[in-house]
Enzyme design. Structure first.
Site, PDB file in Angstrom:
ATOM      1  N   ARG A  95       0.682  -1.236  -0.194  1.00  0.00           N
ATOM      2  CA  ARG A  95       0.126   0.056   0.010  1.00  0.00           C
ATOM      3  C   ARG A  95       0.769   1.273  -0.004  1.00  0.00           C
ATOM      4  NH1 ARG A  95       0.679  -1.354   5.401  1.00  0.00           N
ATOM      5  NH2 ARG A  95       1.755  -0.117   6.647  1.00  0.00           N
ATOM      6  N   VAL A 146       1.908   5.832   5.426  1.00  0.00           N
ATOM      7  CA  VAL A 146       1.605   7.176   6.081  1.00  0.00           C
ATOM      8  C   VAL A 146       2.988   8.113   5.616  1.00  0.00           C
ATOM      9  CG1 VAL A 146       1.799   8.165   8.078  1.00  0.00           C
ATOM     10  CG2 VAL A 146       0.389   6.067   7.967  1.00  0.00           C
TER      11      VAL A 146
END
Ligand code: MV4
Length: 447
Positions: free
Chosen positions: A291, A294
């Site tokens: 993914r 952050v």
């Protein structure tokens, strides 16, 4: 290229994706829970759909509601951001089965990397160095004993379905092994419904270094260097840097080449991050995240790349259009995660933001969905902003971060800004001399 994208997330990352879409001329659909009616991502999106009550499982994890929202708004693709459904292979598969594009890797690669044993076996086969340990799954306590004797104590028993620190047990000596084996398996079965475990030699003072990669649908894979994420507390990262203070450009090139070759052979698509433990000059692969992360902005700053734009382009079937030699690294970047937490106890502090005044100036970036008067809801992650600085050297980046933290005003709720100021003035931090254990020792000291 897509003409409309649904953003299946909230907070700063929903804004981050929305901004990339704007610059690409793509319309945006926000989804939100009833607790997020006044959220910034809802205000800024072209359209917004309420997908359920506050609890994440009923809204941001509600696959049927999200797919309905995409269908009724005519969105062609879904960006999952991080957390929530971002590493859910079934979700990725369902999105594609509905004729939509999941902006991320294939469901097969998400599933493969979600099983930490398969991830390690695959990486090993492709020439990526691992932590010494068991060859795949442990089938018996006897096998665990043999492997532990071979690699030497202390050892860790880890759950195949774990990751991010969940389902790990340490055995300091042979006397502890049976307990660690039993407890790891019982916990793994209870938490994940899968009691497969593996064994690794315990590394006692590693740094946590991760490598950002991107792949297109045609076998081209590049890396954007590393992030040092060693400053963490209870598996929650607090401050990240690009590059790592511990690496030379030559070490970066070497691990980068190994990793990109491996992922190219796998046919990996879109964004991914390889996590390594780094100790005594050695990289040991532990996990891969499938993914956007952050901390991606520190990579964006030193490489001058828009990783979300790239994710969208690649998901639309475009080629990378550049090679490794086109990627260069300039200066140093640091990110401080600003959480709505007590800076000493780390207790979450939701509430109303009375005053919000973010810092600015040269080399300062703030990724946040906060505004004056915003009520931080108690239902979600406590991270309310990311403060990122970029400067020619690490020393200048530290000075710039200290200056930006001094300018940052968040009133009405407690934040970890005071803790960041203490970290940045610490001589060991300033030397870059830290491991994954440093922050826990630092926060235990009186001040
Ligand atoms: C380890 C380790 C030491 N030796 N594996 C924790 C989370 C998961 N991603 C892997 N983790 C670790 N695996 C071996 N063989 C120490 C940790 C670890 C850790 C790793 C990365 C970032 C923070 C950490 C905090 C505690 C333990």
């Amino acid at each position: 290229m897509f003409s409309k994208i649904l953003i299946a997330n909230r907070g700063e990352i929903a804004l981050r994706i929305l901004r990339a879409c704007r610059e690409l001329g793509i319309k945006t659909v926000a989804v939100h829970s009833t607790a997020d009616e006044d959220a910034m991502h809802v205000r800024l999106a072209d359209e917004a759909v309420c997908i359920g009550p506050p609890a994440s499982r009923d809204s941001y994890l509600n696959v049927a509601a999200i797919l309905s929202a995409a269908t009724i708004t005519g969105a062609e693709a879904i960006h999952p951001g991080y957390g929530f459904l971002s590493e859910n292979a079934d979700f990725a598969e369902t999105v594609e089965a509905h004729g939509l594009t999941f902006i991320g890797p294939t469901a097969e690669h998400i599933r493969m990397m979600g099983d930490k044993i398969t991830a390690k076996t695959t990486m090993q086969m492709l020439g990526v160095p691992l932590v010494p340990g068991s060859d795949g799954e442990l089938t018996s306590l006897e096998e665990a004993r043999e492997v532990a004797d071979k690699v030497g104590y202390p050892v860790l028993i880890k759950a195949a379905a774990g990751g991010g620190g969940r389902g790990m047990k340490v055995a300091q000596t042979a006397d502890d092994l049976e307990d660690a084996w039993k407890m790891a398996r019982a916990e793994a079965r209870a938490a994940f419904g899968n009691d497969a475990v593996y064994l690794e030699k315990y590394m006692d003072r590693p740094r946590h270094i991760e490598l950002q990669i991107l792949g297109d649908n045609y076998g081209n894979v590049v890396h954007f260097g590393e992030r040092d994420c060693s400053l963490q507390r209870r598996h929650q990262k607090l401050l990240e840097e690009a590059g790592s203070p511990a690496l030379t450009p030559e070490q970066r090139d070497a691990i980068g080449q190994t990793a990109t070759q491996a992922l190219s052979k796998m046919g990996y698509r879109n964004a991914g991050t390889l996590e390594f433990l780094y100790q005594d000059g050695q990289f040991c692969f532990i996990e891969m995240n499938t993914r956007l992360q952050v901390e991606h902005p520190v990579t964006e700053m030193v490489c001058d790349v828009d990783l979300v734009r790239e994710q969208i382009r690649l998901a639309a079937g475009e080629q990378l259009g550049y090679t490794q030699k086109d990627i260069s690294f300039s200066g140093h970047a640091i990110e401080c995660r600003i959480n709505a937490e007590d800076p000493d106890s780390f207790t979450p502090c939701p509430g109303t933001v009375a005053v919000y005044h973010p810092p600015g100036g040269l080399g300062v970036r703030v990724d946040s969905a906060l505004y004056t008067g915003y009520r931080v809801p108690p239902f979600y992650d406590s991270m309310i902003a990311k403060l990122i600085v970029h400067a020619p050297t690490r020393e200048q980046a530290i000075a710039r971060m200290q200056r930006a933290l001094d300018e940052f005003v968040v009133e009405g709720i407690k934040t970890v800004i005071p803790l960041h100021r203490r970290i940045l003035e610490d001589p060991e931090f300033q030397k870059g001399d830290y491991t994954i254990h440093w922050l826990e020792q630092f926060t235990a000291k009186p001040h």
